[in-house]
Scaffold this active site. Sequence first.
Site, PDB file in Angstrom:
ATOM      1  N   THR A 176       5.975   8.105  22.375  1.00 49.74           N
ATOM      2  CA  THR A 176       6.116   8.686  23.708  1.00 49.74           C
ATOM      3  C   THR A 176       4.960   9.642  24.004  1.00 49.74           C
ATOM      4  OG1 THR A 176       7.590  10.300  22.679  1.00 49.74           O
ATOM      5  CG2 THR A 176       8.617   8.463  23.857  1.00 49.74           C
TER       6      THR A 176
ATOM      7  N   MET B 116      10.663  14.331  21.442  1.00 52.26           N
ATOM      8  CA  MET B 116      10.496  12.879  21.580  1.00 52.26           C
ATOM      9  C   MET B 116       9.553  12.338  20.504  1.00 52.26           C
ATOM     10  SD  MET B 116      10.500  11.991  25.653  1.00 52.26           S
ATOM     11  CE  MET B 116       9.113  13.035  26.116  1.00 52.26           C
ATOM     12  N   HIS B 117       8.504  13.086  20.176  1.00 54.39           N
ATOM     13  CA  HIS B 117       7.602  12.666  19.105  1.00 54.39           C
ATOM     14  C   HIS B 117       8.339  12.570  17.772  1.00 54.39           C
ATOM     15  CE1 HIS B 117       3.268  13.364  20.779  1.00 54.39           C
ATOM     16  NE2 HIS B 117       3.942  12.450  21.434  1.00 54.39           N
ATOM     17  N   ASP B 118       9.214  13.517  17.525  1.00 57.38           N
ATOM     18  CA  ASP B 118       9.993  13.463  16.289  1.00 57.38           C
ATOM     19  C   ASP B 118      10.822  12.189  16.218  1.00 57.38           C
ATOM     20  OD1 ASP B 118       9.070  15.812  15.204  1.00 57.38           O
ATOM     21  OD2 ASP B 118      10.705  17.052  16.003  1.00 57.38           O
TER      22      ASP B 118
ATOM     23  N   PHE C  75       7.424   8.933  16.853  1.00 56.12           N
ATOM     24  CA  PHE C  75       6.074   8.851  16.277  1.00 56.12           C
ATOM     25  C   PHE C  75       6.068   8.335  14.841  1.00 56.12           C
ATOM     26  CE2 PHE C  75       2.169  10.765  18.249  1.00 56.12           C
ATOM     27  CZ  PHE C  75       1.258  10.103  17.468  1.00 56.12           C
TER      28      PHE C  75
END
Length: 249
Positions: free
Chosen positions: A137, A229-231, A234
């Site tokens: 994201t 969101m990265h957690d 990604f």
Amino acid sequence: MTQSVVNVQQIEPGIVKVTMQERVHKNTFSDELTIGLIEAFAAIQANASYKVVILTGYDSYFASGGTQEGLLAIHKGKVNFTETNLYSLALECKIPVISAMQGHGIGGGLALGLFADFVILSRESVYTTNFMKYGFTPGMGATYILPKKLGFSLAEEMLLNAGNYRGAELEKRGIPFPVLPRGEVLNYALELARQIAEKPRLSLITLKDHLVSSIRAELSKVIEQELVMHDHTFHQPEVKERIIALFGK
């Protein structure tokens, strides 16, 4: 002040030009470019004679976003994009910043440009928020600044489909920025800078502070949401595969 990949030059009284020229990595956010930009804006903040900044790139590149090494480091959980806060340099700058985006603005590079007070695009160049092409994201404040500057519908489209858009196409889509032939972008930026530099520095700083205060206040919450969101997104194995494959092209 001159960095190897970031040149800072007062081109006229009150007008300072910052040129990103990381030619080896095509203006991706290498350590050299990142450090150069941070030092450049620190020097600008400390100089009481400057009234306006022109931020630009070289040839057909404005700014190209994260390096492969940087993205893989985020994938491994070693770093995150907030460690340098490149995205907020123009926003936090006391004086007005003009993004003379004569070249491609890619991923975080496009976000970097959109956080400026004035944005100028070139018809030939590609502008994209390509985060989702890699499977993660968006970060760099892109989920905030694209809707803020381009309108929700176009921003949602660009963020979700991660497509490439020429400046000429964005002009047809009604973006609220000048879109010019590449060779005319810098001259237009200089004329605009001259108009700004006619005003008292204190008045420019005071008005900018007022105009962007809500953006500065709201951005930190959005950055926290982007990190969450990265957690979630990604660290997928597919993301690593996409990063390696896409940079290999």
